[in-house]
Design a protein around this motif. Structure first.
Motif, PDB file in Angstrom:
ATOM      1  N   UNK A  77      18.232  32.079 -40.364  1.00  9.54           N
ATOM      2  CA  UNK A  77      17.255  32.818 -39.907  1.00  9.54           C
ATOM      3  C   UNK A  77      17.238  33.144 -38.291  1.00  9.54           C
ATOM      4  N   UNK A  93      14.173  17.267 -51.517  1.00  9.01           N
ATOM      5  CA  UNK A  93      13.182  17.506 -50.572  1.00  9.01           C
ATOM      6  C   UNK A  93      13.708  17.530 -49.387  1.00  9.01           C
ATOM      7  N   UNK A  94      13.257  18.646 -48.360  1.00  8.22           N
ATOM      8  CA  UNK A  94      13.622  18.744 -47.039  1.00  8.22           C
ATOM      9  C   UNK A  94      12.644  19.106 -46.070  1.00  8.22           C
ATOM     10  N   UNK A  95      12.547  18.317 -45.131  1.00 11.83           N
ATOM     11  CA  UNK A  95      11.505  18.759 -43.992  1.00 11.83           C
ATOM     12  C   UNK A  95      11.814  20.233 -43.553  1.00 11.83           C
ATOM     13  N   UNK A  96      10.939  21.162 -43.381  1.00  9.45           N
ATOM     14  CA  UNK A  96      11.423  22.499 -42.861  1.00  9.45           C
ATOM     15  C   UNK A  96       9.981  23.318 -42.130  1.00  9.45           C
ATOM     16  N   UNK A  97       9.957  23.446 -40.878  1.00 11.49           N
ATOM     17  CA  UNK A  97       9.089  24.191 -40.391  1.00 11.49           C
ATOM     18  C   UNK A  97       7.871  23.217 -40.512  1.00 11.49           C
ATOM     19  N   UNK A  98       8.157  21.762 -40.522  1.00 12.52           N
ATOM     20  CA  UNK A  98       6.778  20.887 -40.217  1.00 12.52           C
ATOM     21  C   UNK A  98       6.322  20.597 -41.687  1.00 12.52           C
ATOM     22  N   UNK A 114       9.299  30.352 -44.714  1.00 13.37           N
ATOM     23  CA  UNK A 114       8.790  29.051 -44.405  1.00 13.37           C
ATOM     24  C   UNK A 114       7.978  28.922 -43.053  1.00 13.37           C
ATOM     25  N   UNK A 115       8.760  29.885 -42.132  1.00 10.80           N
ATOM     26  CA  UNK A 115       7.992  29.572 -40.789  1.00 10.80           C
ATOM     27  C   UNK A 115       6.555  30.162 -40.847  1.00 10.80           C
ATOM     28  N   UNK A 136      17.668  23.892 -43.602  1.00 11.28           N
ATOM     29  CA  UNK A 136      16.201  23.663 -43.337  1.00 11.28           C
ATOM     30  C   UNK A 136      15.847  23.189 -41.898  1.00 11.28           C
ATOM     31  N   UNK A 137      16.635  22.314 -41.451  1.00  9.39           N
ATOM     32  CA  UNK A 137      16.684  21.720 -40.235  1.00  9.39           C
ATOM     33  C   UNK A 137      16.958  22.972 -38.825  1.00  9.39           C
ATOM     34  N   UNK A 176      14.640  25.654 -38.683  1.00  9.38           N
ATOM     35  CA  UNK A 176      13.447  25.238 -38.276  1.00  9.38           C
ATOM     36  C   UNK A 176      13.540  25.591 -36.803  1.00  9.38           C
ATOM     37  N   UNK A 211      10.290  21.587 -48.008  1.00  8.27           N
ATOM     38  CA  UNK A 211      10.703  22.521 -48.955  1.00  8.27           C
ATOM     39  C   UNK A 211      11.478  21.638 -50.241  1.00  8.27           C
ATOM     40  N   UNK A 220      12.209  13.192 -39.114  1.00 11.11           N
ATOM     41  CA  UNK A 220      12.138  13.582 -40.479  1.00 11.11           C
ATOM     42  C   UNK A 220      12.974  14.493 -41.103  1.00 11.11           C
ATOM     43  N   UNK A 221      13.614  15.233 -39.999  1.00 11.30           N
ATOM     44  CA  UNK A 221      14.502  16.476 -40.174  1.00 11.30           C
ATOM     45  C   UNK A 221      15.942  15.831 -40.817  1.00 11.30           C
ATOM     46  N   UNK A 222      16.675  16.534 -41.656  1.00 10.93           N
ATOM     47  CA  UNK A 222      18.055  16.102 -42.097  1.00 10.93           C
ATOM     48  C   UNK A 222      19.120  16.971 -41.415  1.00 10.93           C
TER      49      UNK A 222
END
Lengths: 279, 279
Positions: free
Chosen positions: A64, B6-11, B66-67, A260-261, A264, B14, A254-256
């Motif tokens: 992105x 599950x993954x954290x993305x833009x807070x 996502x953003x 996706x990380x 972001x 996803x 919380x980010x992996x």
């Protein structure tokens, strides 16, 4: 240089190209995004180095970066992570060695040394090709990357502080000489004498006096590779008594380790680089 | 319902999930993005239907939604494009039929009718599952999609105008009954009697009196499928004497059929939906 594909994106052009590499003795593929501004003037260039198992395509598909690169007027170049092709040394069942795991170093040990010359490729051969074929302002270069590519970005910046105006990383391997997933590769590529490893290890380079003005690092706090591979606290320790290196290390709750990380925080990194590239 | 990842993305989060579908008689997989706002309150839901050959994953990886979904507070659900698994009818060498090519219709012809019930799946079964398992405001639903999924989004909106507050599409197949890449599939799924095809054809539905308030369509002018598959001018023609349907058709110079095109205009579409979902 051969054009593999080109597509319009955010007003600019996302291209994929290949060429015969002299450094790696094989066909190498890379991606270049040209922002709209590049149609009429030379633009700064930002190098993105990818992590283990990746090609040029992963960040091109999932990173992105195009929206803001278009807005900020930055050319993004995404090289491959290793030589590829038939007859090239590899450990097919080991994702931490060989294809997809070049570690941005020049191998000195057989059979790896014949093709695995990623440091020379990324710092010399590919920049010359890019300068010849795209509207780049080579006086305005930045570098960043993820994981193994974060290691590549920081070590290359530390070794070439005059060449780059900016450096950042997502979840970099900051001390590959002693990390589980990189030390075995270093031994195979560079031999048992660990003194030759220091030039490719961020923490060792800093201990040995290498400098870079500012480094931004984002690290996911829920990254599964944090403790045994990434260990950003070693970088924090390494710069503690080095006021000449301004490290901004942000632990992101919380980010992996995934895209996706990366996606972001891609915007923050592009803005960080743009501020320094256009200064 | 089973959580695949599950993954954290833009807070937000996803996620990818699967469940045993009664409509399709197989395990179905789908992706859900929850914006940060969904942690504390119910949010509007926007359905994204994908095109031929895709699964839930393509737009999740390359769509760059996502953003803005995080910023605007919208839940994005991305279903698969067909039933999948062993023992399910397919034409493995034909990317326009069978797996990856469900066309969002309920098949009536053997052997397809046993599993290919995508219209019922998307409009009944999956919404019920989503409503039970996620913090969605089912009174605020929008729908969009790409190519075959643009066809799905517009036909589903036309058939359920009270259920959806907003509808848009990237490069939709607007007249699948007569397009090269969909007419053969319609015949196999629905039989030779073309009257049964009309309920799954945007232009025919409109000719037969179906209505939806506003439709936004972006179409790449350099799309290789423009002339023989997409033909947006047929939609323009279909709504010409229908003032009750406000069509905004934008031909986008230089853009092709890829996710580079989709991601470029994703932001415009998310804002279009958000304005209507939060009205």
């Amino acid at each position: 240089m051969k054009t593999i594909s080109q597509a319009k994106a955010f007003g600019g052009i996302q291209g994929v190209y290949s060429h015969e590499s002299e450094a790696c003795h094989c066909t190498m593929t890379f991606a270049v995004y040209l922002p709209p501004k590049a149609a009429t003037e030379k633009c700064p260039i930002l190098w993105y180095l990818s992590g283990l198992t990746c090609t040029h395509a992963n960040v091109m598909d999932k990173g992105e970066y195009r929206r803001l690169a278009a807005e900020l007027g930055i050319i993004i170049v995404c090289p491959d992570t290793s030589p590829r092709g038939d007859g090239i040394a590899d450990e097919p069942d080991n994702w931490q060695m060989g294809k997809g795991a070049g570690f941005y170093l020049d191998a000195t040990q057989a059979p790896w040394s014949k093709h695995y010359q990623m440091y020379s490729y990324i710092t010399e051969e590919l920049p010359a090709l890019i300068a010849d074929n795209f509207p780049v302002d080579m006086n305005r270069q930045g570098i960043f990357g993820h994981s193994m590519g974060g290691h590549g970005a920081i070590t290359i910046a530390l070794k070439n502080p005059q060449k780059f105006k900016s450096c950042s990383a997502f979840a970099p391997i900051v001390a590959p000489s002693s990390a589980d997933w990189s030390a075995p590769a270093f031994e195979k590529y560079l031999g048992a004498d660990k003194t030759s490893w220091r030039q490719y290890d961020t923490c060792d380079l800093i201990a040995d006096g290498a400098q870079f003005r500012e480094i931004l690092v984002d690290q996911g706090a829920a990254d599964g590779f944090l403790d045994n591979g990434l260990r950003p606290w070693l970088l924090q320790e390494a710069v503690k008594d080095k006021p000449e290196i301004a490290l901004t290390l942000r632990m992101q709750e919380g980010y992996d380790h995934s895209y996706f990380f990366i996606s972001t925080f891609m915007g923050d990194h592009l803005r960080w680089h743009a501020e320094r590239l256009y200064k």
